[in-house]
Design a protein around this motif. Structure first.
Motif, PDB file in Angstrom:
ATOM      1  N   TYR A   6     -43.737  42.413 -87.444  1.00  0.00           N
ATOM      2  CA  TYR A   6     -44.240  43.770 -87.574  1.00  0.00           C
ATOM      3  C   TYR A   6     -44.752  44.037 -88.993  1.00  0.00           C
ATOM      4  O   TYR A   6     -45.945  44.057 -89.230  1.00  0.00           O
ATOM      5  CB  TYR A   6     -43.153  44.777 -87.168  1.00  0.00           C
ATOM      6  N   SER A  38     -31.950  45.283 -79.175  1.00  0.00           N
ATOM      7  CA  SER A  38     -33.355  45.040 -78.884  1.00  0.00           C
ATOM      8  C   SER A  38     -33.577  43.590 -78.477  1.00  0.00           C
ATOM      9  O   SER A  38     -33.083  42.665 -79.117  1.00  0.00           O
ATOM     10  CB  SER A  38     -34.180  45.353 -80.143  1.00  0.00           C
ATOM     11  N   GLY A  39     -34.366  43.438 -77.426  1.00  0.00           N
ATOM     12  CA  GLY A  39     -34.708  42.100 -76.933  1.00  0.00           C
ATOM     13  C   GLY A  39     -35.322  42.229 -75.564  1.00  0.00           C
ATOM     14  O   GLY A  39     -35.170  43.270 -74.904  1.00  0.00           O
ATOM     15  N   PRO A  40     -36.022  41.226 -75.116  1.00  0.00           N
ATOM     16  CA  PRO A  40     -36.526  41.239 -73.741  1.00  0.00           C
ATOM     17  C   PRO A  40     -35.358  41.051 -72.765  1.00  0.00           C
ATOM     18  O   PRO A  40     -34.275  40.603 -73.157  1.00  0.00           O
ATOM     19  CB  PRO A  40     -37.474  40.046 -73.706  1.00  0.00           C
ATOM     20  N   ALA A  41     -35.581  41.398 -71.530  1.00  0.00           N
ATOM     21  CA  ALA A  41     -34.525  41.304 -70.520  1.00  0.00           C
ATOM     22  C   ALA A  41     -33.934  39.903 -70.461  1.00  0.00           C
ATOM     23  O   ALA A  41     -32.726  39.729 -70.285  1.00  0.00           O
ATOM     24  CB  ALA A  41     -35.096  41.710 -69.153  1.00  0.00           C
ATOM     25  N   PHE A  51     -31.060  39.385 -72.903  1.00  0.00           N
ATOM     26  CA  PHE A  51     -29.795  40.000 -72.464  1.00  0.00           C
ATOM     27  C   PHE A  51     -29.164  39.176 -71.343  1.00  0.00           C
ATOM     28  O   PHE A  51     -27.941  39.037 -71.254  1.00  0.00           O
ATOM     29  CB  PHE A  51     -30.035  41.457 -72.033  1.00  0.00           C
ATOM     30  N   CYS A  82     -32.258  52.405 -88.872  1.00  0.00           N
ATOM     31  CA  CYS A  82     -33.385  52.498 -89.807  1.00  0.00           C
ATOM     32  C   CYS A  82     -33.516  53.892 -90.415  1.00  0.00           C
ATOM     33  O   CYS A  82     -34.307  54.089 -91.341  1.00  0.00           O
ATOM     34  CB  CYS A  82     -34.688  52.065 -89.147  1.00  0.00           C
ATOM     35  N   GLU A  98     -35.314  49.439 -86.508  1.00  0.00           N
ATOM     36  CA  GLU A  98     -34.855  49.947 -85.197  1.00  0.00           C
ATOM     37  C   GLU A  98     -33.925  51.128 -85.436  1.00  0.00           C
ATOM     38  O   GLU A  98     -32.943  51.017 -86.176  1.00  0.00           O
ATOM     39  CB  GLU A  98     -34.077  48.855 -84.445  1.00  0.00           C
ATOM     40  N   PRO A  99     -34.181  52.250 -84.822  1.00  0.00           N
ATOM     41  CA  PRO A  99     -33.216  53.350 -84.889  1.00  0.00           C
ATOM     42  C   PRO A  99     -32.003  53.065 -84.004  1.00  0.00           C
ATOM     43  O   PRO A  99     -31.967  52.060 -83.301  1.00  0.00           O
ATOM     44  CB  PRO A  99     -34.016  54.549 -84.383  1.00  0.00           C
ATOM     45  N   PHE A 100     -31.035  53.952 -84.068  1.00  0.00           N
ATOM     46  CA  PHE A 100     -29.860  53.905 -83.185  1.00  0.00           C
ATOM     47  C   PHE A 100     -29.018  52.663 -83.437  1.00  0.00           C
ATOM     48  O   PHE A 100     -28.568  51.995 -82.504  1.00  0.00           O
ATOM     49  CB  PHE A 100     -30.282  54.031 -81.716  1.00  0.00           C
ATOM     50  N   VAL A 109     -46.214  51.938 -84.921  1.00  0.00           N
ATOM     51  CA  VAL A 109     -44.844  51.438 -84.874  1.00  0.00           C
ATOM     52  C   VAL A 109     -44.385  51.190 -83.439  1.00  0.00           C
ATOM     53  O   VAL A 109     -43.393  50.501 -83.211  1.00  0.00           O
ATOM     54  CB  VAL A 109     -43.882  52.383 -85.629  1.00  0.00           C
ATOM     55  N   ASN A 158     -43.702  47.710 -82.627  1.00  0.00           N
ATOM     56  CA  ASN A 158     -42.507  47.101 -83.200  1.00  0.00           C
ATOM     57  C   ASN A 158     -41.399  46.924 -82.167  1.00  0.00           C
ATOM     58  O   ASN A 158     -40.450  46.193 -82.390  1.00  0.00           O
ATOM     59  CB  ASN A 158     -42.004  48.008 -84.336  1.00  0.00           C
ATOM     60  N   PHE A 159     -41.539  47.623 -81.037  1.00  0.00           N
ATOM     61  CA  PHE A 159     -40.432  47.647 -80.079  1.00  0.00           C
ATOM     62  C   PHE A 159     -40.677  46.726 -78.894  1.00  0.00           C
ATOM     63  O   PHE A 159     -41.799  46.525 -78.471  1.00  0.00           O
ATOM     64  CB  PHE A 159     -40.206  49.085 -79.591  1.00  0.00           C
ATOM     65  N   GLU A 160     -39.579  46.235 -78.345  1.00  0.00           N
ATOM     66  CA  GLU A 160     -39.631  45.444 -77.123  1.00  0.00           C
ATOM     67  C   GLU A 160     -40.056  46.333 -75.955  1.00  0.00           C
ATOM     68  O   GLU A 160     -39.833  47.549 -75.971  1.00  0.00           O
ATOM     69  CB  GLU A 160     -38.244  44.841 -76.829  1.00  0.00           C
ATOM     70  N   TYR A 197     -38.744  46.160 -73.087  1.00  0.00           N
ATOM     71  CA  TYR A 197     -37.568  46.355 -72.227  1.00  0.00           C
ATOM     72  C   TYR A 197     -36.596  47.342 -72.867  1.00  0.00           C
ATOM     73  O   TYR A 197     -36.277  47.224 -74.043  1.00  0.00           O
ATOM     74  CB  TYR A 197     -36.881  45.008 -71.999  1.00  0.00           C
ATOM     75  N   PRO A 238     -32.913  48.351 -72.518  1.00  0.00           N
ATOM     76  CA  PRO A 238     -31.676  47.948 -71.813  1.00  0.00           C
ATOM     77  C   PRO A 238     -30.832  49.126 -71.346  1.00  0.00           C
ATOM     78  O   PRO A 238     -30.132  49.015 -70.338  1.00  0.00           O
ATOM     79  CB  PRO A 238     -30.925  47.112 -72.861  1.00  0.00           C
ATOM     80  N   ALA A 279     -40.834  55.868 -86.283  1.00  0.00           N
ATOM     81  CA  ALA A 279     -40.125  54.888 -85.447  1.00  0.00           C
ATOM     82  C   ALA A 279     -39.245  55.593 -84.422  1.00  0.00           C
ATOM     83  O   ALA A 279     -39.221  55.218 -83.244  1.00  0.00           O
ATOM     84  CB  ALA A 279     -39.287  53.948 -86.321  1.00  0.00           C
ATOM     85  N   LYS A 310     -39.870  55.439 -80.390  1.00  0.00           N
ATOM     86  CA  LYS A 310     -38.767  54.980 -79.536  1.00  0.00           C
ATOM     87  C   LYS A 310     -38.435  56.038 -78.485  1.00  0.00           C
ATOM     88  O   LYS A 310     -38.231  55.707 -77.301  1.00  0.00           O
ATOM     89  CB  LYS A 310     -37.541  54.706 -80.414  1.00  0.00           C
ATOM     90  N   LEU A 311     -38.400  57.297 -78.892  1.00  0.00           N
ATOM     91  CA  LEU A 311     -37.989  58.343 -77.950  1.00  0.00           C
ATOM     92  C   LEU A 311     -39.101  58.687 -76.963  1.00  0.00           C
ATOM     93  O   LEU A 311     -38.833  59.080 -75.818  1.00  0.00           O
ATOM     94  CB  LEU A 311     -37.504  59.579 -78.701  1.00  0.00           C
TER      95      LEU A 311
END
Ligand SMILES: [Mn+2]
Ligand SMILES: [Mn+2]
Ligand SMILES: [Mn+2]
Ligand SMILES: [Mn+2]
Ligand SMILES: [Mn+2]
Ligand SMILES: [Mn+2]
Ligand SMILES: [Mn+2]
Ligand SMILES: [Mn+2]
Ligand SMILES: [Mn+2]
Ligand SMILES: [Mn+2]
Ligand SMILES: [Mn+2]
Ligand SMILES: [Mn+2]
Lengths: 288, 288, 288, 288, 288, 288
Positions: E34, E165-168, E171, E220, E230-232, F48, F51-53, F55, F57, F268, F272-273
């Protein structure tokens, strides 16, 4: 004729003669050990003060109704002892006129000048640092010595909230001194700020008080615009509680060590809490 | 084993004993009148020095072959007179060892300490400001007094290139003093830097020389990373000509007043010209 | 008692009654088509005005001796036509009191309000843009229409210096209109600014004049802090010549479209040239 | 229904099938030796492209009338040789369709991929660096090797304008190679760009051409938003002359090495010159 | 003679031979997906390390008494597999000499090189991302594959704290693999970090350990200076607890993925926790 | 052929016809009272989003499988009432086509246009400000009037979460109005967001809903990239809970008032939200 904004602290529209609260800035950062720039804080805090409403719902005060004036900025000289003298002279004039000084730093070095002028019995300071060195960088008037210089005055009890940084000798000095009461950030986190405030109030009783906020008491992840940022600090809510709890008792106040290199949040918190200080003092109420 | 970068000035790989050029930083900005931050300059200039090739085609020197060392940064004390003392002690050691000090500021206040140690007969300074105040901010050791403090030393002739700012009294002092030779930025622009350099060379003759670059000599639209930025200055090419013309004659050199708040261009020019100074001094050539 | 800085334009210490020059800010950027933020310009320009000496050697004027006041900032409303009305009212008051308005934008939209109040016979504007659209974004009061709105007034001749951007229709309008005199940045570069100024002076003769500086007239590589930056513009020296040439004749002046997102150089040029305008007008001299 | 902006290059509204010019971005900076971030350039250049009028008065072309498309950004892989392959595939498709690729970097590493696809007889590059290393950082596909990789192709003559940086070996290679024609920034400054362009045109004659602009050819004081900034470069006017002179002859074009960490001026120059390239190529005119 | 600061990690004053902890930087960000810039982290983290006192009151250690050295920065090559090789060689030398490597990234790609050299039985990583892709961007050596590459080694158990965070597929891989233990940020928030740490300690028992901190494990909003924010996420207190809990058991440590584009808070947390790691390892204590 | 990124919202790859969710940006900030720049938010949030996947989860949705389109940005006119009209027209088209508008501001002024088009029975807004002024800056279409304009529509119940700023009159209006339900940030902090959400859900029952997020609801120390930043707000987790709780019920959504002057964290969180909103609406689930 149109109204004009004078770029001083928002709603500080009173004449000096009528004012109960006298704001002034001290754009001095000459001994700052890590990052320079707290000289920019008075301007940044004034600018963001216009972002806020005049009404504070928590205490039911509208700042339009409170007599506040803003003198502008002292023109600081280049040596720290001289600047402390400028501050003392200014704060003494304000105190002699029966008003409450509300000083915006600049670095923490300046606080002992105001404390000397206001002559409180007790001193409450929020700070990440103990600031208890007797000398630093070849001078006794360094921001690393701020609380030590207050110890030189006739202040009976000193309360440091949010401390987490200092050489071993400073922590030992806290142990040894009966006048020094330290509440580390970890202790605040563990006990809750309400418990800490209650304990301090009990010790203070009805004695007079000066309240100093070194902005780095707050965790630098929440408010990163600081000259000597420290993580693992108290929260902005903790700090707001301290301001609300002690404002009504305080005869002098300062907010120092903001260094506005962030996106504005540190100055925003400062401006908001300066407004809370004035409103809670004016209302004569104690909150959390 | 892998090689590691030590984060000091690029290609300053010699031991002190073997070095002809001794780089050191003085991250001090305690009296800066407008914008603080020149303390960040040594780090910024060193960082961008790695952006440049070791070979300088203009003079045919490869810096890998030149014995340069970098001591790192002085830890400046908090009072300007003390810092000047630290600088003098350091530069005196370097000069006594038959080496050439290459000092990276920090603010201009520090230069008189190095000049005192190096004991040149002549002093060439590029600066937007006359820096001729006898005192400022309550001290004689202020960056507004840098050239005035050099006048206190046994320096026979002082040449100020790029000047364009000062109170009326300073311009009058230039008129009155036979030791002071001023070439304003407007004059440089009108005459061309080559003509100015030629005139200075004639006056200097074969006397010894210290060369000081206050980065604000250059127009702040070209290099905005400055503590006291002034528009309508000389160009970076003018400054390069000064460095190339006088490097071979100089027994001391400094580059001060960079305040790296821009996109890096001011530090890049500084790093490049420090490298040019070393290369042209080493080659013993005079250029334009 | 200590002196305090009031954060208004440096050396604007006169009372309104005594002032010959009345500075005021208009922090309005509501129609800016590309980058917002010229609302921050009055504050940024005032801040950097303290970086400069009071003495201007080029014209021999010390601003301490010139009666200047600074009203602070208008509180702009949210609709451009209303803001133009606020500006007109303010400038009319100043002009009626026999003083010279020195307005700091904010975007160019505001200029026609001041011109209407000052009622000059001629209008000289430095601008990258022709600003000749009759409407943009659904309103006639857009910064893309600034010069077109001036055409609606009783202004006899309009001189645009540094123009290089506009739709084909605007260039055609210049061709057709006898009142519009365009000197593109390329023409300024080719002829030299002195030649252009001479020609304009001849056309103006002894008629009255308003001088407006849209900061984007200057090349955005020299001064990038702009709302609608354009490369390939005039230089800061060209602009200084225009200010020095026409200041003594002007009965109104503004400096607009600075958007202080750079390292401060664009605001520094603005503050310096506002000071030059005042000094050269006060001296009653014409320079280059 | 309202119109919407798609955030691609301004006025690139044609369908691919109809387009004569095919813009695409390559946000890759994986081998950049000094400052990362040229991956942000395609976005920054597209954003500022909306700041400009569609009409270019210098050549009398309105870009609304020119069939341009913008594919968006390649998703670059993580290894430089793979990215060069992605670029070659894309440029080959565009060239095979009889269109002109207009590539926005990203770092210079990508250019040889486009040159290989376009198969020009001559190659004109503006660059501060010779980029003639055969390998750097363990790979032949490094931005320090860009021009060397072009030498591996069937390109007959290579012209480097603005060069001023490289190891001694690269300057020697220029001396030895008949295919390499170097015009240093100092030479451009001394001779004038018009003279240099004339000489290059004579050598090229009527052979085909690829034009590559490494943004660091320009002096980093004018355009500091660069990955490997070098002072003492050519001017933006010099670069504009090169674009205007060779656009009509070029069958491929790229603009690389912008690293948008400044106030936007470097991307503004890039966007403007990409627009000039398209307009002058479309007009079939040669200018200065 | 004055003392000088060498700009390496604060208080890392030991010689390599005497050192127990060997700090080195790896300014590599070539595959960052990124935002580029983690190459700037070693310099930023070292700079802010001087902001902190040498004494850590939580564990009663003064870093002046701990033998730490700092090798400086590896000069990374341009291909990720080569950089991993450089890292492995360096960490292997350090481990072979019975010392503990303390590596400052750069991006996460480098960690498997150090883990391979240190040969731990267990691997604890704080990370927002699972980093379990087998290949990304055309290479197995991508920061998106960091933990997957550790799986290729003889590491028995892998603990990922703060993942979100990641693709399915990643996980699912966690579900299937007995070696992978995931504690998402939401789980940490719900259970408390103490509970998570206790569980991990039980599984690890007395086996050896490598501790890797990908700075983006932290939310973040607390530490925004990240390459892939990444938030949260977990809090800085959670991360401090992990460092304090596992430092004494770890034979290798790294802190990666800081990208210092914020106001310095992310680097400040990194510097502080690197100091905590060293102090708690040296003390041989486990804390929270 | 290579794939290209179009710089619109990540994974918004559907055609309009097929889309269930229609993203569009409204880069308008013309009435913003404190800091301009929310016009930059749509671009920053889209950037941004990559930046996120794909997926998520928490809800088990992969956005690749969800039909989303992004129209790009409206070209806002220069008067706020006109912009509200543009928004209404666009949202009405989307709603008429049976799709859900997902609007990215720009300032809050635009929301009433979308609400008018979507015609919900209830309105949930997260906001630090009550936005209940009937007029501000000379217009009813100001971001300080956003919720007041929603009151003018046929919306039965209005829920304001996170409020903490407004003149006394606005707090009185809340007291008086049965349609207005206020949950201050302090109340959310004291009760927990789950309790607040439960109460709101009970009042709403099965009525239709529009969800508007003014980003300044969140504490400005967590997300400082705001036009009118307020400390002492709700957390990002509180906001995520609101989005997860109400997404499935909402027939319209917007995210406004991001002003991306920070290190990217505010955008970000927004990106995300927005992704969470789409995923939870698509899944038809209610979470916390
Ligand atoms: Mn302190
Ligand atoms: Mn402190
Ligand atoms: Mn100087
Ligand atoms: Mn100077
Ligand atoms: Mn204009
Ligand atoms: Mn303009
Ligand atoms: Mn190149
Ligand atoms: Mn280059
Ligand atoms: Mn990772
Ligand atoms: Mn990660
Ligand atoms: Mn709102
Ligand atoms: Mn709001």
């Amino acid at each position: 004729m149109e109204a004009f904004l004078n770029n001083l602290f928002a709603d500080a529209e009173a004449e000096y003669t009528d004012a109960r609260y006298v704001v002034f800035g001290v754009p001095y950062d000459g001994t700052s050990s890590y990052r320079a720039g707290s000289r920019e804080a008075p301007g940044a805090i004034r600018a963001v003060s216009y972002n806020f409403e005049t009404y504070l719902p928590s205490v039911g005060v509208d700042l339009w109704e409170v007599p506040v004036t803003d003198l502008g900025d002292l023109e600081p000289l280049s040596l720290p002892d001289l600047v402390v003298g400028q501050v003392e002279e200014t704060a003494a004039m304000i105190a002699a006129d029966g008003k409450i000084p509300v000083m915006i730093g600049g670095e923490h070095t300046i606080t002992p000048g105001a404390v000397k002028a206001v002559k409180p019995q007790c001193y409450v300071v929020c700070d990440a640092h103990l600031d208890l060195r007797d000398e630093f960088g070849g001078t006794k008037w360094n921001h690393a010595c701020a609380t030590r210089r207050v110890m030189d005055l006739d202040v009976e009890d000193i309360f440091v909230i949010g401390a987490r940084s200092g050489p071993a000798e400073e922590f030992e000095l806290v142990e040894e001194s009966e006048r020094l009461h330290m509440y580390t950030a970890d202790e605040v986190r563990a006990r809750g700020i309400a418990s800490v405030i209650e304990e301090i109030k009990e010790i203070i009783g009805d004695r007079s008080l000066y309240l100093s906020v070194d902005a780095d008491a707050v965790d630098c992840c929440l408010t990163p615009g600081l000259g000597t940022p420290e993580p693992f600090g108290i929260t902005t809510w903790d700090l707001r509680s301290v301001v609300r709890a002690f404002a009504a008792r305080a005869s002098g106040f300062d907010y120092v060590e903001v260094c506005p290199v962030d996106a504005g949040q540190t100055a925003a918190v400062a401006a908001k809490l300066i407004r809370e200080f004035i409103a809670w003092n004016w209302a004569g109420k104690e909150g959390l």
